[in-house]
Design an enzyme around this catalytic site. Structure first.
Site, PDB file in Angstrom:
ATOM      1  N   CYS A  75      -1.585   1.832  -2.925  1.00  0.00           N
ATOM      2  CA  CYS A  75      -2.696   2.676  -2.697  1.00  0.00           C
ATOM      3  C   CYS A  75      -2.070   4.102  -2.744  1.00  0.00           C
ATOM      4  CB  CYS A  75      -3.298   2.556  -1.156  1.00  0.00           C
ATOM      5  SG  CYS A  75      -3.603   0.944  -0.686  1.00  0.00           S
ATOM      6  N   GLU A  99      -6.869   1.581 -13.281  1.00  0.00           N
ATOM      7  CA  GLU A  99      -6.374   2.591 -12.728  1.00  0.00           C
ATOM      8  C   GLU A  99      -5.160   3.066 -13.084  1.00  0.00           C
ATOM      9  OE1 GLU A  99      -7.859   1.899  -8.192  1.00  0.00           O
ATOM     10  OE2 GLU A  99      -6.042   1.247  -8.542  1.00  0.00           O
ATOM     11  N   CYS A 111       0.674  -1.236   0.037  1.00  0.00           N
ATOM     12  CA  CYS A 111       0.133   0.012   0.077  1.00  0.00           C
ATOM     13  C   CYS A 111       0.832   1.194  -0.036  1.00  0.00           C
ATOM     14  CB  CYS A 111      -1.219  -0.057   1.063  1.00  0.00           C
ATOM     15  SG  CYS A 111      -2.024   1.457   1.206  1.00  0.00           S
ATOM     16  N   TYR A 119      -8.872  -3.840 -11.393  1.00  0.00           N
ATOM     17  CA  TYR A 119      -8.501  -2.375 -11.023  1.00  0.00           C
ATOM     18  C   TYR A 119      -7.292  -1.865 -11.074  1.00  0.00           C
ATOM     19  CZ  TYR A 119      -6.919  -3.558  -6.249  1.00  0.00           C
ATOM     20  OH  TYR A 119      -6.344  -3.951  -5.242  1.00  0.00           O
ATOM     21  N   LYS A 147      -0.623   5.192  -6.259  1.00  0.00           N
ATOM     22  CA  LYS A 147      -1.614   5.180  -6.895  1.00  0.00           C
ATOM     23  C   LYS A 147      -2.370   6.417  -6.843  1.00  0.00           C
ATOM     24  CE  LYS A 147      -4.971   3.640  -5.876  1.00  0.00           C
ATOM     25  NZ  LYS A 147      -5.395   2.110  -6.015  1.00  0.00           N
ATOM     26  N   GLU A 156     -25.672  13.722  -2.198  1.00  0.00           N
ATOM     27  CA  GLU A 156     -27.321  13.784  -2.047  1.00  0.00           C
ATOM     28  C   GLU A 156     -28.009  13.034  -2.978  1.00  0.00           C
ATOM     29  OE1 GLU A 156     -29.266  17.531  -2.734  1.00  0.00           O
ATOM     30  OE2 GLU A 156     -27.718  18.257  -3.945  1.00  0.00           O
ATOM     31  N   HIS A 192     -26.884  20.143  -0.199  1.00  0.00           N
ATOM     32  CA  HIS A 192     -27.058  20.669  -1.501  1.00  0.00           C
ATOM     33  C   HIS A 192     -26.075  21.838  -1.795  1.00  0.00           C
ATOM     34  CE1 HIS A 192     -29.228  21.073  -5.169  1.00  0.00           C
ATOM     35  NE2 HIS A 192     -29.345  22.388  -4.847  1.00  0.00           N
TER      36      HIS A 192
END
Length: 512
Positions: free
Chosen positions: A81, A222, A76, A218, A84, A492, A487
């Site tokens: 992670c 990515e 990671c 992925y 990346k 939302e 909002h």
């Protein structure tokens, strides 16, 4: 015990001395010995030390095939992670610069990207994290050795330095958290000789140039996404489907957006060989699996993203009888992370059936440390773990995919609420919003418990993280309806979703 030392394993005298001494005295040098200094192993070791345990961590990184190596922190921190996400952010900034002109910013001159500047900054940050982890272990009085560890018995580990110097260590409990490494295909000539993996891409000093990314995980998407965003020519070679294991409707939206974004896709294609030409370019030959036609093209780099293999081969599992899944190479673990051998535990990417995600390894490691220290009995809950794919259009999800929900509850037992929405930030920039989509998968009957939530759009990880709490608490569609949205945000739209797939009505959000 003496017979063991004379047996087929041919223990060294020093190993036998430690084993016999421990057997006679019942004492161990450490309460906990952790093999693996990735996110999970570090979390487990630090938690145990805070609970008063005497802890030691062994960590050693075998250089990649291309010679790439790194410091403490595991995949990671070093080749996953962290770099990346930073390269993904670099690509997003490039898109933001283009959008900025629509918002009135005067961008003078052509905009270009310098790989080496980005690489230096990211690599320096990673090195700072390596150092930080070492400091944390020291502060928490966890002993750290940059050595390879392998099992001698249920309480004993052999540690070996880079130079080959050996030490034998004993502990009441041993935890294996060595993670995994990228696979190379073994049946493609030139694959290993001329290709790189995710272990290398983040440590390149020079731009990879025109790149072929083989695979549709992925990691593949990515990587191709941020390469495209940096202005490079990137092609993804897909054997069958993209993002296997994820919701396939969402996977289609992700790849559709990427194609519109500029990433090329070679669908239904299988690579046959990689040859290096006299010019230095890499010529890749592949076959169309539907027509059988053979095709060729040249690239500057070939990135293999065809899966990961657990780092279990060098652990000496066979010597002590730790059961593995022969097909995957992963360690068979029970719900409490225990293996088939008492006092030996395993978790994270090397555990059979466990999600290959950093946060789950961290949480599992902490809970295991508490149980081993007699300070808790909570088990890791692997249900409803959220995750995000950091492609150009991010995809966040938690819970079941639509396919999984239908298999488990039947098509008539599932209600899917969905919406195509328009992020406000995309409007002035006149960006394509046709793949910005969300769906909430619920049980159709009873209280309509939410089974899964999927979202493609800006900041998908930030959106998904909050709703993941709701799923952990057993949220229902009624709870969602009663939640007041913020909002104007993309998140939302999840609280407003009201059109079902079953209805066949247009799910495009109109108005604010």
């Amino acid at each position: 015990m003496a017979a063991l030392c004379r047996g087929r394993h041919r223990w060294k005298k020093t190993d036998c001395f430690h084993i016999l001494t421990r057997a006679l005295t019942g004492k161990h040098e450490y309460d906990l010995l952790v093999v693996g200094g990735g996110s999970g192993g570090l979390a487990c070791s630090k938690e145990a030390a805070q609970l008063g345990q005497k802890v030691i961590v062994l960590d050693y990184v075998e250089p990649s095939v291309k010679g790439t190596k790194w410091g403490l922190g595991g995949t990671c921190v070093n080749v996953g992670c962290i770099p990346k996400k930073l390269m993904h952010q670099t690509a997003l900034l490039g898109t933001a610069v283009k959008d900025a002109q629509k918002y009135g910013w005067n961008i003078s001159g052509p905009v270009s990207h310098d790989w080496s500047t980005m690489a230096d900054a990211i690599q320096n940050h990673v090195r700072s994290l390596n150092w930080g982890h070492r400091v944390q272990l020291q502060d928490k009085k966890v002993k750290y050795l940059n050595m390879k560890g392998s099992l001698l018995d249920e309480h004993t580990v052999k540690a070996v330095t880079k130079a080959g110097k050996e030490t034998t260590l004993t502990a009441k409990n041993i935890v294996l958290a060595t993670g995994g490494r990228p696979r190379y295909p073994t049946n493609i000539p030139g694959a290993m000789e001329h290709g790189i993996t995710s272990d290398d891409i983040f440590w390149l000093k020079k731009s990879p140039g025109k790149t072929l990314v083989v695979g549709a995980s992925y990691v593949a998407l990515e990587s191709a996404g941020f390469l495209t965003g940096l202005g490079l020519d990137a092609t993804v070679m897909v054997r069958s489907i993209a993002l296997r294991g994820f919701d396939q409707q969402m996977a289609g939206l992700v790849t559709d957006y990427m194609e519109a974004y500029g990433t090329r896709f070679a669908w239904n294609s299988l690579p046959k060989r990689v040859d290096k030409l006299s010019s230095g370019a890499l010529q890749v030959t592949w076959v169309d699996t539907q027509t059988g036609a053979e095709q060729k093209d040249t690239f500057d780099s070939v990135l293999w993203a065809v899966g990961r293999a657990p780092e279990t081969k060098a652990l000496g599992l066979d010597k002590v009888g730790v059961q593995i899944n022969e097909q995957t190479g992963k360690i068979v673990v029970r719900e409490d992370e225990s293996t088939s051998v008492p006092n030996i535990y395993a978790f994270g990417d090397i555990g059979e059936g466990r999600p290959e995600l950093t946060p789950t390894a961290i949480q599992a490691g902490k809970l295991l440390a508490r149980r081993l220290a007699g300070q808790g009995d909570e088990l890791m809950n692997y249900d409803n773990v959220p995750t995000t794919v950091f492609t150009p259009l991010e995809y966040g999800c938690v819970g079941l995919s639509e396919e999984e929900a239908v298999r488990k509850f039947s098509k008539d037992g599932v209600e899917v609420y969905h919406a195509f929405f328009k992020p406000l930030e995309f409007t002035v920039a006149e960006r394509d919003v046709s793949q910005c989509y969300l769906k909430v998968i619920c049980e159709r009957h009873r209280d309509q418990k939410i089974l899964g939530l999927h979202f493609t759009g800006p900041n998908a990880g930030e959106v998904t993280q909050g709703f993941a709490l709701g799923l952990q608490c057993g949220a229902t569609y009624s709870h969602l309806q009663k939640t007041v949205g913020i909002h104007p945000t993309c998140a939302e739209e999840v609280t407003k979703v009201n059109i079902t797939k079953r209805s066949g009505l247009d799910a495009t959000v109109t108005g604010c």
